[in-house]
Design a protein around this motif. Structure first.
Motif, PDB file in Angstrom:
ATOM      1  N   MET A   1       0.840  -1.181   0.000  1.00  0.00           N
ATOM      2  CA  MET A   1       0.000   0.000   0.000  1.00  0.00           C
ATOM      3  C   MET A   1       0.886   1.247   0.000  1.00  0.00           C
ATOM      4  O   MET A   1       1.912   1.284   0.655  1.00  0.00           O
ATOM      5  CB  MET A   1      -0.903  -0.046   1.226  1.00  0.00           C
ATOM      6  N   PHE A   2       0.497   2.236  -0.742  1.00  0.00           N
ATOM      7  CA  PHE A   2       1.252   3.473  -0.891  1.00  0.00           C
ATOM      8  C   PHE A   2       1.241   4.287   0.404  1.00  0.00           C
ATOM      9  O   PHE A   2       0.191   4.468   1.029  1.00  0.00           O
ATOM     10  CB  PHE A   2       0.630   4.284  -2.033  1.00  0.00           C
ATOM     11  N   ASP A   3       2.393   4.794   0.820  1.00  0.00           N
ATOM     12  CA  ASP A   3       2.503   5.619   2.023  1.00  0.00           C
ATOM     13  C   ASP A   3       2.602   7.089   1.607  1.00  0.00           C
ATOM     14  O   ASP A   3       3.675   7.595   1.287  1.00  0.00           O
ATOM     15  CB  ASP A   3       3.728   5.196   2.834  1.00  0.00           C
ATOM     16  N   LYS A   4       1.466   7.738   1.633  1.00  0.00           N
ATOM     17  CA  LYS A   4       1.359   9.126   1.178  1.00  0.00           C
ATOM     18  C   LYS A   4       2.225  10.080   1.997  1.00  0.00           C
ATOM     19  O   LYS A   4       2.880  10.962   1.447  1.00  0.00           O
ATOM     20  CB  LYS A   4      -0.111   9.561   1.232  1.00  0.00           C
ATOM     21  N   LEU A   5       2.244   9.904   3.316  1.00  0.00           N
ATOM     22  CA  LEU A   5       3.007  10.809   4.174  1.00  0.00           C
ATOM     23  C   LEU A   5       4.510  10.720   3.903  1.00  0.00           C
ATOM     24  O   LEU A   5       5.199  11.743   3.843  1.00  0.00           O
ATOM     25  CB  LEU A   5       2.712  10.534   5.652  1.00  0.00           C
ATOM     26  N   LYS A   6       5.020   9.511   3.722  1.00  0.00           N
ATOM     27  CA  LYS A   6       6.448   9.366   3.412  1.00  0.00           C
ATOM     28  C   LYS A   6       6.763   9.964   2.044  1.00  0.00           C
ATOM     29  O   LYS A   6       7.802  10.582   1.853  1.00  0.00           O
ATOM     30  CB  LYS A   6       6.865   7.897   3.441  1.00  0.00           C
ATOM     31  N   PHE A   7       5.850   9.766   1.097  1.00  0.00           N
ATOM     32  CA  PHE A   7       6.044  10.315  -0.242  1.00  0.00           C
ATOM     33  C   PHE A   7       6.101  11.837  -0.198  1.00  0.00           C
ATOM     34  O   PHE A   7       7.014  12.456  -0.741  1.00  0.00           O
ATOM     35  CB  PHE A   7       4.909   9.846  -1.154  1.00  0.00           C
ATOM     36  N   PRO A  29      -1.473  17.598 -12.011  1.00  0.00           N
ATOM     37  CA  PRO A  29      -1.376  17.450 -10.551  1.00  0.00           C
ATOM     38  C   PRO A  29      -2.591  16.719  -9.952  1.00  0.00           C
ATOM     39  O   PRO A  29      -2.440  15.963  -8.993  1.00  0.00           O
ATOM     40  CB  PRO A  29      -1.294  18.886 -10.041  1.00  0.00           C
ATOM     41  N   ALA A  30      -3.775  16.919 -10.529  1.00  0.00           N
ATOM     42  CA  ALA A  30      -4.964  16.221 -10.031  1.00  0.00           C
ATOM     43  C   ALA A  30      -4.810  14.709 -10.195  1.00  0.00           C
ATOM     44  O   ALA A  30      -5.224  13.932  -9.333  1.00  0.00           O
ATOM     45  CB  ALA A  30      -6.212  16.709 -10.752  1.00  0.00           C
ATOM     46  N   THR A  31      -4.179  14.291 -11.280  1.00  0.00           N
ATOM     47  CA  THR A  31      -3.920  12.866 -11.503  1.00  0.00           C
ATOM     48  C   THR A  31      -2.944  12.342 -10.467  1.00  0.00           C
ATOM     49  O   THR A  31      -3.118  11.245  -9.929  1.00  0.00           O
ATOM     50  CB  THR A  31      -3.370  12.630 -12.923  1.00  0.00           C
ATOM     51  N   LEU A  32      -1.919  13.128 -10.163  1.00  0.00           N
ATOM     52  CA  LEU A  32      -0.960  12.729  -9.137  1.00  0.00           C
ATOM     53  C   LEU A  32      -1.650  12.605  -7.788  1.00  0.00           C
ATOM     54  O   LEU A  32      -1.414  11.640  -7.056  1.00  0.00           O
ATOM     55  CB  LEU A  32       0.198  13.729  -9.065  1.00  0.00           C
ATOM     56  N   TYR A  33      -2.518  13.546  -7.449  1.00  0.00           N
ATOM     57  CA  TYR A  33      -3.255  13.460  -6.186  1.00  0.00           C
ATOM     58  C   TYR A  33      -4.133  12.212  -6.143  1.00  0.00           C
ATOM     59  O   TYR A  33      -4.240  11.561  -5.101  1.00  0.00           O
ATOM     60  CB  TYR A  33      -4.109  14.709  -5.950  1.00  0.00           C
ATOM     61  N   ARG A  34      -4.764  11.851  -7.262  1.00  0.00           N
ATOM     62  CA  ARG A  34      -5.580  10.626  -7.305  1.00  0.00           C
ATOM     63  C   ARG A  34      -4.715   9.403  -7.040  1.00  0.00           C
ATOM     64  O   ARG A  34      -5.113   8.489  -6.310  1.00  0.00           O
ATOM     65  CB  ARG A  34      -6.309  10.491  -8.639  1.00  0.00           C
ATOM     66  N   LYS A  35      -3.530   9.383  -7.602  1.00  0.00           N
ATOM     67  CA  LYS A  35      -2.615   8.273  -7.374  1.00  0.00           C
ATOM     68  C   LYS A  35      -2.178   8.239  -5.905  1.00  0.00           C
ATOM     69  O   LYS A  35      -2.130   7.180  -5.284  1.00  0.00           O
ATOM     70  CB  LYS A  35      -1.393   8.378  -8.288  1.00  0.00           C
ATOM     71  N   MET A  36      -1.887   9.395  -5.350  1.00  0.00           N
ATOM     72  CA  MET A  36      -1.461   9.468  -3.955  1.00  0.00           C
ATOM     73  C   MET A  36      -2.567   9.067  -2.994  1.00  0.00           C
ATOM     74  O   MET A  36      -2.292   8.525  -1.921  1.00  0.00           O
ATOM     75  CB  MET A  36      -0.990  10.895  -3.634  1.00  0.00           C
ATOM     76  N   ASN A  37      -3.810   9.308  -3.364  1.00  0.00           N
ATOM     77  CA  ASN A  37      -4.952   8.977  -2.502  1.00  0.00           C
ATOM     78  C   ASN A  37      -5.496   7.574  -2.741  1.00  0.00           C
ATOM     79  O   ASN A  37      -6.500   7.190  -2.150  1.00  0.00           O
ATOM     80  CB  ASN A  37      -6.064  10.010  -2.694  1.00  0.00           C
ATOM     81  N   GLY A  38      -4.848   6.814  -3.617  1.00  0.00           N
ATOM     82  CA  GLY A  38      -5.258   5.444  -3.859  1.00  0.00           C
ATOM     83  C   GLY A  38      -6.432   5.280  -4.800  1.00  0.00           C
ATOM     84  O   GLY A  38      -6.968   4.181  -4.948  1.00  0.00           O
ATOM     85  N   GLU A  39      -6.860   6.358  -5.441  1.00  0.00           N
ATOM     86  CA  GLU A  39      -7.969   6.287  -6.388  1.00  0.00           C
ATOM     87  C   GLU A  39      -7.509   5.749  -7.739  1.00  0.00           C
ATOM     88  O   GLU A  39      -8.323   5.327  -8.551  1.00  0.00           O
ATOM     89  CB  GLU A  39      -8.596   7.672  -6.563  1.00  0.00           C
ATOM     90  N   GLN A  61       9.451   1.118   0.913  1.00  0.00           N
ATOM     91  CA  GLN A  61       8.804   1.704   2.089  1.00  0.00           C
ATOM     92  C   GLN A  61       7.713   2.694   1.705  1.00  0.00           C
ATOM     93  O   GLN A  61       6.814   2.949   2.493  1.00  0.00           O
ATOM     94  CB  GLN A  61       9.824   2.409   2.975  1.00  0.00           C
ATOM     95  N   ILE A  62       7.786   3.249   0.517  1.00  0.00           N
ATOM     96  CA  ILE A  62       6.810   4.241   0.078  1.00  0.00           C
ATOM     97  C   ILE A  62       5.730   3.609  -0.789  1.00  0.00           C
ATOM     98  O   ILE A  62       4.538   3.775  -0.536  1.00  0.00           O
ATOM     99  CB  ILE A  62       7.502   5.391  -0.678  1.00  0.00           C
ATOM    100  N   GLU A  66       3.615  -1.815   4.129  1.00  0.00           N
ATOM    101  CA  GLU A  66       2.637  -2.689   4.762  1.00  0.00           C
ATOM    102  C   GLU A  66       1.870  -1.909   5.810  1.00  0.00           C
ATOM    103  O   GLU A  66       2.442  -1.101   6.532  1.00  0.00           O
ATOM    104  CB  GLU A  66       3.334  -3.859   5.464  1.00  0.00           C
ATOM    105  N   ARG A  67       0.605  -2.182   5.865  1.00  0.00           N
ATOM    106  CA  ARG A  67      -0.219  -1.598   6.930  1.00  0.00           C
ATOM    107  C   ARG A  67      -0.469  -2.700   7.935  1.00  0.00           C
ATOM    108  O   ARG A  67      -1.000  -3.754   7.608  1.00  0.00           O
ATOM    109  CB  ARG A  67      -1.564  -1.107   6.383  1.00  0.00           C
ATOM    110  N   VAL A  68      -0.070  -2.457   9.168  1.00  0.00           N
ATOM    111  CA  VAL A  68      -0.248  -3.442  10.216  1.00  0.00           C
ATOM    112  C   VAL A  68      -1.411  -2.982  11.080  1.00  0.00           C
ATOM    113  O   VAL A  68      -1.408  -1.879  11.614  1.00  0.00           O
ATOM    114  CB  VAL A  68       1.043  -3.601  11.058  1.00  0.00           C
ATOM    115  N   ALA A  69      -2.386  -3.858  11.228  1.00  0.00           N
ATOM    116  CA  ALA A  69      -3.550  -3.527  12.053  1.00  0.00           C
ATOM    117  C   ALA A  69      -3.183  -3.648  13.515  1.00  0.00           C
ATOM    118  O   ALA A  69      -2.498  -4.573  13.936  1.00  0.00           O
ATOM    119  CB  ALA A  69      -4.710  -4.455  11.720  1.00  0.00           C
TER     120      ALA A  69
END
Length: 72
Positions: A1-7, A29-39, A61-62, A66-69
Motif C-alpha cells: 500500500m502506498f505511504d502518502k506521508l512518506k512520499f 497534478p490532479a492525476t498525481l493526487y488521485r494516485k497518492m490517494n489510492g484512487e 517503504q513508500i 505494509e499496513r499493520v492492524a
C-alpha cells in the motif's frame, strides 16, 4: 500500500513541489493526487522515474508499505 506521508516528506526533503513532480511525470497534478490517494495506481515506469527523480533510497517503504492492524 502506498505511504502518502512518506512520499510527501520525500518531495519536501528534496525541495520539490507536487507541481514539479507532476510536470516531471507529464501528468496533471490532479492525476498525481488521485494516485497518492489510492484512487488510481502508479505505473511501474512512474515508480522507476520517481525513484530517480527524488533519489529514493528504499522505494519499497513508500510504494509497497505494509499496513499493520493494531489489535488488543
Amino acid at each position: 500500500m502506498f505511504d502518502k506521508l512518506k512520499f510527501l516528506g520525500k518531495i519536501k526533503e528534496r525541495g520539490k513541489t507536487i507541481q514539479e513532480v507532476a510536470d516531471f511525470l507529464e501528468i496533471n497534478p490532479a492525476t498525481l493526487y488521485r494516485k497518492m490517494n489510492g484512487e488510481s495506481d502508479f505505473y511501474r515506469e512512474e515508480i522507476q522515474e520517481l525513484c530517480n527523480f527524488l533519489s529514493f533510497e528504499d522505494p519499497m517503504q513508500i510504494f509497497f508499505a505494509e499496513r499493520v492492524a493494531e489489535t488488543q
